[in-house]
Design a protein around this motif. Structure first.
Motif, PDB file in Angstrom:
ATOM      1  N   GLN A   4       5.960  52.425  35.055  1.00 17.60           N
ATOM      2  CA  GLN A   4       5.992  52.410  33.591  1.00 17.60           C
ATOM      3  C   GLN A   4       5.667  53.791  33.032  1.00 17.60           C
ATOM      4  O   GLN A   4       6.294  54.249  32.086  1.00 17.60           O
ATOM      5  CB  GLN A   4       5.010  51.374  33.055  1.00 17.60           C
ATOM      6  CG  GLN A   4       5.468  49.961  33.271  1.00 17.60           C
ATOM      7  CD  GLN A   4       4.381  48.955  32.915  1.00 17.60           C
ATOM      8  OE1 GLN A   4       3.190  49.235  33.037  1.00 17.60           O
ATOM      9  NE2 GLN A   4       4.795  47.782  32.486  1.00 17.60           N
ATOM     10  N   ARG A   5       4.666  54.453  33.625  1.00 14.39           N
ATOM     11  CA  ARG A   5       4.280  55.788  33.161  1.00 14.39           C
ATOM     12  C   ARG A   5       5.434  56.775  33.339  1.00 14.39           C
ATOM     13  O   ARG A   5       5.724  57.562  32.436  1.00 14.39           O
ATOM     14  CB  ARG A   5       3.031  56.263  33.913  1.00 14.39           C
ATOM     15  CG  ARG A   5       2.483  57.585  33.373  1.00 14.39           C
ATOM     16  CD  ARG A   5       1.247  58.076  34.108  1.00 14.39           C
ATOM     17  NE  ARG A   5       1.607  58.564  35.428  1.00 14.39           N
ATOM     18  CZ  ARG A   5       1.265  57.990  36.591  1.00 14.39           C
ATOM     19  NH1 ARG A   5       0.545  56.897  36.591  1.00 14.39           N
ATOM     20  NH2 ARG A   5       1.640  58.518  37.733  1.00 14.39           N
ATOM     21  N   TRP A   6       6.131  56.730  34.485  1.00 15.45           N
ATOM     22  CA  TRP A   6       7.245  57.646  34.732  1.00 15.45           C
ATOM     23  C   TRP A   6       8.393  57.409  33.760  1.00 15.45           C
ATOM     24  O   TRP A   6       9.006  58.358  33.282  1.00 15.45           O
ATOM     25  CB  TRP A   6       7.737  57.521  36.167  1.00 15.45           C
ATOM     26  CG  TRP A   6       6.744  58.014  37.187  1.00 15.45           C
ATOM     27  CD1 TRP A   6       5.745  58.920  36.993  1.00 15.45           C
ATOM     28  CD2 TRP A   6       6.660  57.610  38.540  1.00 15.45           C
ATOM     29  NE1 TRP A   6       5.030  59.106  38.148  1.00 15.45           N
ATOM     30  CE2 TRP A   6       5.581  58.312  39.125  1.00 15.45           C
ATOM     31  CE3 TRP A   6       7.379  56.726  39.322  1.00 15.45           C
ATOM     32  CZ2 TRP A   6       5.213  58.157  40.459  1.00 15.45           C
ATOM     33  CZ3 TRP A   6       7.014  56.573  40.647  1.00 15.45           C
ATOM     34  CH2 TRP A   6       5.950  57.281  41.204  1.00 15.45           C
ATOM     35  N   VAL A   7       8.650  56.150  33.439  1.00 18.37           N
ATOM     36  CA  VAL A   7       9.727  55.855  32.493  1.00 18.37           C
ATOM     37  C   VAL A   7       9.333  56.359  31.104  1.00 18.37           C
ATOM     38  O   VAL A   7      10.151  56.951  30.389  1.00 18.37           O
ATOM     39  CB  VAL A   7      10.071  54.352  32.486  1.00 18.37           C
ATOM     40  CG1 VAL A   7      11.047  54.026  31.368  1.00 18.37           C
ATOM     41  CG2 VAL A   7      10.661  53.937  33.830  1.00 18.37           C
ATOM     42  N   ILE A  11      11.257  59.125  28.765  1.00 13.53           N
ATOM     43  CA  ILE A  11      11.598  58.893  27.359  1.00 13.53           C
ATOM     44  C   ILE A  11      11.077  60.048  26.499  1.00 13.53           C
ATOM     45  O   ILE A  11      11.798  60.573  25.640  1.00 13.53           O
ATOM     46  CB  ILE A  11      11.035  57.541  26.877  1.00 13.53           C
ATOM     47  CG1 ILE A  11      11.799  56.394  27.550  1.00 13.53           C
ATOM     48  CG2 ILE A  11      11.100  57.415  25.364  1.00 13.53           C
ATOM     49  CD1 ILE A  11      11.173  55.025  27.335  1.00 13.53           C
ATOM     50  N   ALA A  12       9.846  60.460  26.744  1.00 12.14           N
ATOM     51  CA  ALA A  12       9.261  61.557  25.970  1.00 12.14           C
ATOM     52  C   ALA A  12       9.966  62.884  26.273  1.00 12.14           C
ATOM     53  O   ALA A  12      10.267  63.654  25.360  1.00 12.14           O
ATOM     54  CB  ALA A  12       7.770  61.673  26.272  1.00 12.14           C
ATOM     55  N   PRO A  20      11.232  55.479  21.825  1.00 18.89           N
ATOM     56  CA  PRO A  20      10.429  54.667  22.748  1.00 18.89           C
ATOM     57  C   PRO A  20      10.482  53.160  22.452  1.00 18.89           C
ATOM     58  O   PRO A  20       9.998  52.364  23.243  1.00 18.89           O
ATOM     59  CB  PRO A  20       9.013  55.206  22.572  1.00 18.89           C
ATOM     60  CG  PRO A  20       8.998  55.832  21.239  1.00 18.89           C
ATOM     61  CD  PRO A  20      10.404  56.296  20.956  1.00 18.89           C
ATOM     62  N   GLN A  21      11.066  52.767  21.316  1.00 21.34           N
ATOM     63  CA  GLN A  21      11.127  51.357  20.943  1.00 21.34           C
ATOM     64  C   GLN A  21      12.471  50.701  21.244  1.00 21.34           C
ATOM     65  O   GLN A  21      12.563  49.476  21.293  1.00 21.34           O
ATOM     66  CB  GLN A  21      10.806  51.195  19.450  1.00 21.34           C
ATOM     67  CG  GLN A  21       9.435  51.720  19.059  1.00 21.34           C
ATOM     68  CD  GLN A  21       8.317  51.083  19.880  1.00 21.34           C
ATOM     69  OE1 GLN A  21       8.316  49.884  20.101  1.00 21.34           O
ATOM     70  NE2 GLN A  21       7.389  51.916  20.341  1.00 21.34           N
ATOM     71  N   ALA A  67      13.702  52.251  27.255  1.00 19.31           N
ATOM     72  CA  ALA A  67      12.605  51.527  26.617  1.00 19.31           C
ATOM     73  C   ALA A  67      12.612  50.062  27.058  1.00 19.31           C
ATOM     74  O   ALA A  67      11.561  49.487  27.364  1.00 19.31           O
ATOM     75  CB  ALA A  67      12.704  51.636  25.097  1.00 19.31           C
ATOM     76  N   LEU A  68      13.774  49.460  27.101  1.00 18.70           N
ATOM     77  CA  LEU A  68      13.897  48.078  27.574  1.00 18.70           C
ATOM     78  C   LEU A  68      13.472  47.983  29.033  1.00 18.70           C
ATOM     79  O   LEU A  68      12.750  47.057  29.417  1.00 18.70           O
ATOM     80  CB  LEU A  68      15.339  47.594  27.402  1.00 18.70           C
ATOM     81  CG  LEU A  68      15.647  46.201  27.939  1.00 18.70           C
ATOM     82  CD1 LEU A  68      14.848  45.143  27.176  1.00 18.70           C
ATOM     83  CD2 LEU A  68      17.134  45.915  27.842  1.00 18.70           C
TER      84      LEU A  68
END
Length: 165
Positions: free
Chosen positions: A56-59, A63-64, A70-71, A76-77
């Protein structure tokens, strides 16, 4: 077993040499399948060891880094779908894939007919995807992948034809 331990012909398949050493093409494919299987088993083990939090952190970092919303959006999904259960299922699927390739590699190395069938069918399933990739992204990489898969199918089908299956 030494090469001299194999009969010269098999009465069921008189034109086929049952000695696995007589099939270098099968050995080459077996090595590739074995490497794919080993990498998949290692990846599955890594997924289980890591768990969902680092994924989750890597994804979120992706995104960043690419300044994505991010939503919403695919990443994000994907980040929202990562859970302990999902990671276990993914690791199990990748482990099954890897073990199947290791089994195929073992069978091909020993020149087993079932392994030639398995490899021929599996490689044939990729051909429509290879053609689609060549159509969407024409160039030498897509052509090389298609050529390699065609070569694999040809070697395995030739092995089966020599057995008269």
């Amino acid at each position: 077993m030494s090469p001299h331990d194999y009969p010269l012909t098999d009465p069921r398949h008189p034109h086929y040499n049952p000695d696995p050493h007589a099939h270098p093409g099968l050995h080459a494919i077996a090595l590739v399948e074995g490497v794919k299987g080993l990498l998949a088993v290692l990846a599955a083990s890594g997924l289980e060891l890591l768990g969902p939090a680092p994924l989750q952190r890597w994804v979120r970092e992706l995104i960043a880094r690419f300044q994505l919303d991010p939503q919403s959006g695919a990443l994000a999904l994907f980040a929202r779908q990562i859970s302990p259960g999902a990671v276990h299922w993914a690791a199990a699927a990748v482990m099954a894939y890897g073990l199947l390739h290791l089994l195929e590699a073992w069978g091909l190395w020993r020149a087993k007919a079932w392994a030639s069938w398995l490899g021929c069918v599996a490689a044939s399933l990729y051909l429509p995807l290879d053609l689609y990739a060549l159509w969407r992204h024409p160039g030498w990489p897509a052509l090389a992948v298609l050529g390699i898969n065609l070569l694999v199918v040809w070697v395995l089908a030739r092995d089966l034809l020599r057995r008269r299956y």
